[in-house]
Design a protein around this motif. Structure first.
Motif, PDB file in Angstrom:
ATOM      1  N   LEU B 549       0.834  -1.210   0.000  1.00  0.00           N
ATOM      2  CA  LEU B 549       0.000   0.000   0.000  1.00  0.00           C
ATOM      3  C   LEU B 549       0.867   1.257   0.000  1.00  0.00           C
ATOM      4  O   LEU B 549       0.555   2.227  -0.677  1.00  0.00           O
ATOM      5  N   LEU B 550       1.934   1.229   0.765  1.00  0.00           N
ATOM      6  CA  LEU B 550       2.782   2.409   0.883  1.00  0.00           C
ATOM      7  C   LEU B 550       3.933   2.393  -0.119  1.00  0.00           C
ATOM      8  O   LEU B 550       4.696   3.348  -0.188  1.00  0.00           O
ATOM      9  N   ARG B 551       4.035   1.315  -0.876  1.00  0.00           N
ATOM     10  CA  ARG B 551       5.135   1.157  -1.844  1.00  0.00           C
ATOM     11  C   ARG B 551       6.491   1.304  -1.157  1.00  0.00           C
ATOM     12  O   ARG B 551       7.365   2.060  -1.608  1.00  0.00           O
ATOM     13  N   ILE B 552       6.621   0.626  -0.024  1.00  0.00           N
ATOM     14  CA  ILE B 552       7.906   0.665   0.677  1.00  0.00           C
ATOM     15  C   ILE B 552       8.417  -0.754   0.841  1.00  0.00           C
ATOM     16  O   ILE B 552       7.687  -1.714   0.597  1.00  0.00           O
ATOM     17  N   LYS B 553       9.646  -0.855   1.261  1.00  0.00           N
ATOM     18  CA  LYS B 553      10.201  -2.184   1.493  1.00  0.00           C
ATOM     19  C   LYS B 553       9.587  -2.763   2.756  1.00  0.00           C
ATOM     20  O   LYS B 553       9.344  -2.036   3.717  1.00  0.00           O
ATOM     21  N   THR B 554       9.393  -4.068   2.783  1.00  0.00           N
ATOM     22  CA  THR B 554       8.804  -4.702   3.966  1.00  0.00           C
ATOM     23  C   THR B 554       9.681  -4.467   5.179  1.00  0.00           C
ATOM     24  O   THR B 554       9.175  -4.292   6.284  1.00  0.00           O
ATOM     25  N   SER B 555      10.977  -4.467   4.962  1.00  0.00           N
ATOM     26  CA  SER B 555      11.879  -4.319   6.096  1.00  0.00           C
ATOM     27  C   SER B 555      11.697  -2.967   6.784  1.00  0.00           C
ATOM     28  O   SER B 555      11.834  -2.851   7.996  1.00  0.00           O
ATOM     29  N   LEU B 556      11.354  -1.957   5.998  1.00  0.00           N
ATOM     30  CA  LEU B 556      11.149  -0.628   6.578  1.00  0.00           C
ATOM     31  C   LEU B 556       9.956  -0.637   7.521  1.00  0.00           C
ATOM     32  O   LEU B 556       9.997  -0.071   8.613  1.00  0.00           O
ATOM     33  N   LEU B 557       8.901  -1.320   7.108  1.00  0.00           N
ATOM     34  CA  LEU B 557       7.712  -1.393   7.948  1.00  0.00           C
ATOM     35  C   LEU B 557       8.013  -2.218   9.198  1.00  0.00           C
ATOM     36  O   LEU B 557       7.610  -1.855  10.303  1.00  0.00           O
ATOM     37  N   HIS B 558       8.726  -3.299   9.010  1.00  0.00           N
ATOM     38  CA  HIS B 558       9.082  -4.149  10.138  1.00  0.00           C
ATOM     39  C   HIS B 558       9.864  -3.336  11.176  1.00  0.00           C
ATOM     40  O   HIS B 558       9.632  -3.440  12.381  1.00  0.00           O
ATOM     41  N   GLU B 559      10.743  -2.517  10.667  1.00  0.00           N
ATOM     42  CA  GLU B 559      11.557  -1.660  11.523  1.00  0.00           C
ATOM     43  C   GLU B 559      10.669  -0.706  12.319  1.00  0.00           C
ATOM     44  O   GLU B 559      10.836  -0.519  13.518  1.00  0.00           O
ATOM     45  N   GLU B 560       9.693  -0.148  11.620  1.00  0.00           N
ATOM     46  CA  GLU B 560       8.796   0.808  12.266  1.00  0.00           C
ATOM     47  C   GLU B 560       7.949   0.099  13.324  1.00  0.00           C
ATOM     48  O   GLU B 560       7.718   0.640  14.403  1.00  0.00           O
ATOM     49  N   VAL B 561       7.507  -1.126  13.010  1.00  0.00           N
ATOM     50  CA  VAL B 561       6.746  -1.902  13.993  1.00  0.00           C
ATOM     51  C   VAL B 561       7.599  -2.099  15.240  1.00  0.00           C
ATOM     52  O   VAL B 561       7.137  -1.911  16.373  1.00  0.00           O
ATOM     53  N   SER B 562       8.853  -2.426  15.027  1.00  0.00           N
ATOM     54  CA  SER B 562       9.752  -2.638  16.163  1.00  0.00           C
ATOM     55  C   SER B 562       9.882  -1.372  16.996  1.00  0.00           C
ATOM     56  O   SER B 562       9.908  -1.426  18.231  1.00  0.00           O
ATOM     57  N   LEU B 563       9.949  -0.231  16.302  1.00  0.00           N
ATOM     58  CA  LEU B 563      10.086   1.035  17.028  1.00  0.00           C
ATOM     59  C   LEU B 563       8.842   1.335  17.861  1.00  0.00           C
ATOM     60  O   LEU B 563       8.931   1.798  18.999  1.00  0.00           O
ATOM     61  N   VAL B 564       7.676   1.062  17.278  1.00  0.00           N
ATOM     62  CA  VAL B 564       6.438   1.283  18.024  1.00  0.00           C
ATOM     63  C   VAL B 564       6.415   0.373  19.247  1.00  0.00           C
ATOM     64  O   VAL B 564       6.087   0.804  20.360  1.00  0.00           O
ATOM     65  N   GLU B 565       6.811  -0.862  19.059  1.00  0.00           N
ATOM     66  CA  GLU B 565       6.823  -1.815  20.166  1.00  0.00           C
ATOM     67  C   GLU B 565       7.779  -1.364  21.260  1.00  0.00           C
ATOM     68  O   GLU B 565       7.483  -1.474  22.446  1.00  0.00           O
ATOM     69  N   LYS B 566       8.890  -0.828  20.820  1.00  0.00           N
ATOM     70  CA  LYS B 566       9.883  -0.370  21.789  1.00  0.00           C
ATOM     71  C   LYS B 566       9.280   0.706  22.682  1.00  0.00           C
ATOM     72  O   LYS B 566       9.438   0.678  23.904  1.00  0.00           O
ATOM     73  N   LYS B 567       8.565   1.618  22.044  1.00  0.00           N
ATOM     74  CA  LYS B 567       7.935   2.690  22.812  1.00  0.00           C
ATOM     75  C   LYS B 567       6.829   2.146  23.695  1.00  0.00           C
ATOM     76  O   LYS B 567       6.667   2.536  24.842  1.00  0.00           O
TER      77      LYS B 567
END
Lengths: 451, 588
Positions: B549-567
């Motif tokens: 949907l965002l036309r981004i790499k999956t790894s980028l989203l995974h990274e962002e998920v990790s950041l949200v989880e960290k917070k």
């Protein structure tokens, strides 16, 4: 729960269906290709242009494979831009790919016609000059396919006289091919004229004119073809027509030389047809038997199942040499090794007769030599109960010959033999009886061990 | 010769210092007293071509017709200016207010020219090493006066005033005087006057303009205006050709010829990459020394609460999930103004990837509800299915399996279409770019050949299949209640996966797994690597869906998920009371 996420590591599944396409060049590994490409550019990301055009190419190939001509044309529309690729390697490779795929599409597309194809071919000839001759030749073949002989010939003549600076000298074998195809077309006209001639009466006033015409054609053609067939390769139709013309004008030595060269020159790839042509020629010339045997011997090594092998057998049988007689048996066995020949009644008849003759001539060792390697599989391959039944139903004569062979090789107890024997056939009755007697007398199997 | 028309030209003659100008037949100014002909010509550009008269004003005096073959003398930065102009116009057509172009983008650009010393300053880079023109001061001031609309702009955003330099310090002048001799040298290798020099220029501390950078400018302006376009939307519009980017140069005025080095500067053979443009945005923002951007508050489109709602609708998830996303936003503090607002002068300038972050929040909520371990989500689906069969009249429970089946199909179809459309994309412009005049006929011949071949094959293509390009939309999927084939899950309830406890709702699932166990300790930007096969299939599917949907790499989203989880889980202990939902995170 500590290593819970470890447990979550699901099985590795790869449900991505690779749309790999088998190209003419052989196997194609898309994953390998992408890998190699990234290596080549040092792991740097490929430009989207390169990515999409190569994806586009796969889509064209896929559509062609599925005979979706319309879709293929759609993708082709976009693929043309590789002609403007900034990568010079790709740009140079593009015309050939486009020609191959494009001509394929135009050949099959329902909306395409000869005119469209001609326009496309003429355009592509001038896009990458390196492909000029190749495209001209294929264009001519397309026209031939559509029965447009005159256009094809004109096309070839144009290609023949084409010059393009330095490329002229590197035309290589292509120019010979083009000339040879031109020659082939001339042969076709010549052949037609010859037919006309044969229908005409010698006293007909038109006879001389046509005969003159025929002669002129021949001269041009031979010049066109002879250059090509000196180059190693498989040139069957060219050789055949060339020889036909040489023979027609009585140049037997010339013809024989061409054929011998074609068959025996080691630089040429192994080609059964070359030997067949030579054999047929020798047969027509009524050449000595030994000469013909030596030609067929080579053919026997290349294609042991060829139908000429039966003729070969006859020649060998008639020969005075004993080793030829042994070879004659070998040849027959060899022919019947092939599934395609199992119903060849002549072969069976020959084998039946010859087996009997050999055994009568006290050459049991020869038979055993051949039989030893076959006794494991021939019984099931030829002499099963199933075959006995179906052979009898289809062709009683064949069944009889086979039964005789089976009897001789496997003894009178074998299923095939017994089945045929049981059939009560009025006309064949006598023959079967005779067969039974011969089997008893000559079978290589000791009756006690038969099954 | 029209003296009246020449009146607006008020510079002194370089030969006799008189201010008395006439116009030659070619439109150049000549001095009536000493008959010295200047390099300058009357402004002749058609206002239709470059609608932004303010930006256009920069060009004044530069256009000089050499001959029809060579076209105008122009500078690389003018090319970028033209592209920006086209892009701003396109954004306006997408419904963005005209202020974006006239005020924000225009000012950003002016500021860029000034900061990079290309214009509006005392010693523009172009004159370095060349003989300075006479009457420098007078000249600049007279220019200043002749272009009052340029900098005394009332609607100018406050940052210009608050910027380091006050207005009076800014010297504008004819930006890039260049001698005629050097023109003929450079014109061999580029159509623009400074193409060769530009492509070689490397100056520390100066952000060099590139075509992708134009998008960074656009995004910065959008961000300033707090418009309802995310970065991924912007890039998708570029890909769908709603915003000029690839081959934007072909809409340059006819007389701006491009070749040689210009090819490397303006020829683009890739679509913009999310991370790249994101980085460039920060880079440009910092370089321009922009003040803190307008606050991203809860009523802004870019606020995670609103974006989450948008993406929940987009991927057909129940509206009820919005409560949970809001909760996560609140707990993580990701909805706070200070967190969301871009501040380039802050010590660590960074902006939020609003769209990626919103999507990551949804992924976290999905993990909270369904665990996504290839097990629990299916057993919860069985429960929901049974419940729905029994209670057909009630509001249905959300059935993850059913959702997956429908989404998988829709996603695969969409992706297939997208791949096909990409494969069919036509990259080459009508104006071919060539290296030199020698190549020109070859390039044009190639182009003509391609056009001819395309014309021929277009007759073989089903005309109905090639419909015009679709109109731009921020939604890629559409889910409506009427569509019977594709169930719409917006109204489904989460009752099946939540349970009441006292006054609050708890998730039935009490487990959680972290996408990343360890964060990278070094200062590198990457948080973790995403090795697909290590994760559950449901998680993979959800990441694939959203990153498409965002036309981004999956790894980028995974990274962002990790950041949200960290917070989310760092705050866990301090807010235990509020957090009635038990989220047991296991960490190492």
């Amino acid at each position: 729960m500590s290593d819970f996420s470890e447990e979550l590591k699901g099985p590795v599944t790869d449900d991505e269906v690779e749309t790999s396409v088998l190209t003419g060049a052989g196997m194609h590994f898309p994953w390998l290709q992408t890998y190699v490409e990234t290596v080549a550019i040092g792991g740097k990301r490929k430009k989207d242009f390169a990515q999409t055009t190569s994806a586009c190419l796969s889509f064209v190939q896929e559509a062609l494979l599925k005979h979706q001509w319309q879709q293929a044309a759609e993708y082709m529309y976009s693929y043309f831009q590789t002609l403007e690729d900034s990568d010079s390697y790709k740009r140079q490779a593009a015309p050939e790919i486009i020609w191959k795929l494009g001509s394929e599409i135009l050949f099959y597309h329902p909306k395409s016609n000869v005119e469209t194809f001609n326009t496309f071919a003429d355009r592509m000839k001038n896009v990458g000059v390196m492909n000029y001759l190749k495209i001209s030749l294929q264009h001519a073949l397309y026209l031939l396919h559509h029965g447009m002989l005159k256009d094809a010939k004109r096309n070839l003549s144009e290609a023949e006289t084409w010059r393009h600076g330095e490329n002229t000298s590197s035309r290589g074998i292509l120019i010979n091919l083009i000339q040879a195809y031109k020659g082939l077309l001339q042969y076709y006209t010549w052949s037609k004229k010859k037919m006309e001639l044969s229908k005409l009466d010698k006293d007909d006033y038109a006879y001389n004119a046509v005969a003159q015409d025929v002669f002129n054609h021949s001269w041009k053609t031979s010049a066109n073809i002879s250059a090509l067939i000196k180059i190693p390769g498989v040139w069957d139709p060219f050789v055949k027509s060339y020889v036909e013309m040489l023979e027609f004008y009585g140049d037997r030595d010339g013809a024989q030389e061409v054929l011998t060269n074609y068959a025996y020159d080691e630089k040429f790839p192994s080609n059964p047809n070359a030997h067949i042509y030579l054999y047929n020629f020798l047969k027509r010339q009524k050449a000595p038997r030994s000469k013909m045997i030596s030609v067929l011997k080579i053919l026997y090594q290349i294609v042991p199942s060829h139908k000429l092998m039966l003729e070969f057998h006859t020649l060998l049988r008639k020969s005075e040499k004993e080793e030829h007689h042994k070879l004659g048996l070998e040849v027959l066995f060899g022919v019947l090794d092939f599934a395609g020949c199992t119903k060849n009644i002549t072969a069976w008849k020959y084998l039946a007769k010859y087996l009997k003759k050999t055994l009568m001539g006290n050459h049991l060792a020869w038979v055993q030599d051949e039989w030893n390697s076959r006794k494991n599989w021939w019984p099931n391959f030829h002499f099963s109960y199933f075959w006995a039944k179906s052979d009898w139903k289809e062709d009683t004569a064949l069944a009889c010959e086979k039964a005789f062979v089976a009897g001789l090789l496997l003894g009178k107890g074998c299923r095939y033999f017994r089945y045929i024997l049981k059939q009560d056939h009025q006309i064949l009755g006598k023959k079967i009886k005779r067969m039974k007697r011969s089997v008893k007398k000559y079978s290589i199997v000791n009756p006690r061990f038969s099954y | 010769m029209d003296l009246e028309e020449a009146e607006e030209f008020k510079e002194r003659c370089s030969q006799c210092a008189a201010v008395s100008w006439g116009l030659t037949d070619e439109g150049k100014y000549y001095c009536t007293s000493c008959h010295n002909v200047t390099e300058r010509s009357q402004e002749v550009i058609n206002t239709d071509l470059i609608p932004n008269t303010q930006i256009k004003a920069l060009n004044r005096g530069l256009k000089k017709k050499n001959n029809s073959e060579k076209g105008w003398d122009w500078y690389v930065c003018e090319g970028f200016q033209n592209i920006l102009c086209q892009q701003a116009e396109a954004l306006k057509n997408l419904g963005i207010g005209p202020e974006l172009k006239n005020d924000v983008l225009h000012n950003f650009w002016k500021r860029y020219l000034q900061k990079s010393k290309q214009a509006y300053c005392k010693n523009p880079v172009y004159t370095t090493g060349r003989k300075p023109t006479v009457l420098e001061d007078n000249l600049s001031h007279s220019d200043w006066a002749s272009e009052p609309e340029l900098l005394s702009d009332v609607s100018c955003p406050p940052f210009l005033e608050s910027g380091a330099e006050s207005q009076s310090d800014i010297h504008t002048r004819k930006p890039f005087p260049i001698s005629k001799a050097s023109q003929s040298e450079t014109s061999v290798c580029s159509g623009s006057l400074d193409g060769v020099e530009y492509s070689q220029r490397k100056e520390k501390g100066i952000v060099k303009m590139t075509v992708p950078q134009t998008l960074a400018f656009c995004y910065l302006s959008l961000l300033w205006q707090r418009e309802a376009i995310t970065l991924s939307d912007l890039l998708r519009f570029v890909e769908e050709d709603h915003i000029p980017y690839i081959n934007a140069f072909q809409h340059f005025p006819e007389q701006m010829k491009l070749y040689g080095r210009d090819r490397g500067i303006f020829g683009i053979e890739s679509w913009p990459d999310y991370e790249d443009i994101y980085k460039k945005t920060i880079e440009v923002g910092t370089f321009l020394d922009l003040p803190r951007f307008p606050d991203i508050t809860e009523d802004c489109y870019l606020h995670p609460n609103i974006l989450c709602m948008k993406y929940l609708m987009e991927v057909n998830l129940p509206d009820e999930m919005h409560n949970l996303t809001c909760h996560v936003v609140k707990m993580t503090g990701m909805g706070e103004v200070d967190f969301l607002t871009f501040d380039p002068i802050a010590k660590m300038a960074k902006t939020v990837k609003y769209d990626v972050q919103a999507v990551a929040i949804i992924v976290v909520v999905l993990k909270l509800l369904f665990l996504l371990d290839d097990n629990l989500e299916w057993s919860l689906s069985n429960l929901a299915e049974k419940h729905n069969e029994k209670n057909k009249k009630d509001k249905p429970w959300f059935d993850f399996r059913k959702w997956y089946q429908i989404m998988k199909k829709a996603f695969d179809e969409k992706k297939q279409k997208w791949e096909e459309a990409r494969a069919k994309y036509l990259w080459k412009s009508e104006k071919p770019l060539y290296y030199s005049f020698v190549d020109k006929p070859v390039a044009y011949k190639k182009r003509e050949m391609v056009v001819n071949l395309q014309k021929q094959f277009s007759t073989l293509v089903d005309s109905t299949a090639t419909a015009g390009k679709k109109s731009p939309s921020s939604f890629q999927f559409n889910w409506t209640e009427e569509d019977t084939d594709r169930t719409c899950f917006h109204g489904h309830s989460l009752q099946g996966v939540l349970k009441e406890k006292g006054q609050s709702l708890l998730t039935k699932n009490s487990l959680y797994w972290l996408s990343t166990q360890k964060f990278c300790r070094c200062y590198c930007t990457h948080v973790t690597t995403y090795e697909e096969s290590n994760y559950s299939l449901s998680y993979q599917f959800i990441l694939n869906l959203f990153s498409f949907l965002l036309r981004i790499k999956t790894s980028l989203l995974h990274e962002e998920v990790s950041l949200v989880e960290k917070k989310l889980f760092e705050k866990k202990y301090s807010v235990t009371k509020k957090k009635s939902r038990s989220k047991k995170a296991r960490r190492h």
